[in-house]
Design a protein around this motif. Structure first.
Motif, mmCIF file in Angstrom:
data_model
loop_
_atom_site.group_PDB
_atom_site.id
_atom_site.type_symbol
_atom_site.label_atom_id
_atom_site.label_comp_id
_atom_site.label_asym_id
_atom_site.label_seq_id
_atom_site.Cartn_x
_atom_site.Cartn_y
_atom_site.Cartn_z
ATOM 1 N N PHE A 92 0.727 -1.311 0.074
ATOM 2 C CA PHE A 92 0.070 -0.046 0.030
ATOM 3 C C PHE A 92 0.831 1.288 0.025
ATOM 4 O O PHE A 92 0.332 2.370 0.008
ATOM 5 N N ARG A 93 2.245 0.928 -0.076
ATOM 6 C CA ARG A 93 3.040 2.189 0.138
ATOM 7 C C ARG A 93 3.149 2.887 -1.395
ATOM 8 O O ARG A 93 3.368 2.256 -2.290
ATOM 9 N N ARG A 94 2.804 4.219 -1.443
ATOM 10 C CA ARG A 94 2.388 4.951 -2.689
ATOM 11 C C ARG A 94 3.946 5.357 -3.293
ATOM 12 O O ARG A 94 3.971 5.402 -4.481
ATOM 13 N N GLU A 95 4.729 5.628 -2.608
ATOM 14 C CA GLU A 95 5.968 6.494 -3.132
ATOM 15 C C GLU A 95 7.154 5.575 -3.979
ATOM 16 O O GLU A 95 7.771 6.096 -4.470
ATOM 17 N N SER A 96 6.914 4.388 -3.796
ATOM 18 C CA SER A 96 7.576 3.368 -4.572
ATOM 19 C C SER A 96 6.957 2.114 -4.663
ATOM 20 O O SER A 96 6.301 1.600 -3.836
#
Length: 88
Positions: free
Chosen positions: A6-10
């Motif tokens: 769910f991590r959006r930056e990578s």
């Protein structure tokens, strides 16, 4: 190893050695979610055949291959993906 999907930056990519290859390619598919003998595309658009799992207690044959596809490396660096080496 925990992957934060769910991590959006990578985005996580997995460096694998397809059956019959000696160079690691990066793929988005989470290893284990793809069955042995399936074909998956690498970031460089090369199709990789998922190898069979190594029996428990043995070292995977692919562990000795560390060379990474130059085209996949460029894509991973350009897009800021997080890479993980994976052996079956």
């Amino acid at each position: 190893m925990v992957f934060d999907v769910f991590r959006r930056e990578s985005t996580d990519v997995f460096w694998i050695v397809g059956a019959g290859f000696r160079v690691r390619h990066a793929m988005f598919a989470l290893p284990g979610s793809v069955y042995t003998g399936a074909w998956v595309p690498a970031l460089c658009e090369m199709w990789l055949l998922i190898p069979s799992a190594t029996p428990f207690g043995q070292v995977p044959v692919t562990a000795k291959y560390t060379e990474q596809c130059a085209e996949c490396e460029l894509i991973v660096a350009d897009r800021g993906h997080r890479g993980h080496v994976w052996d079956f």
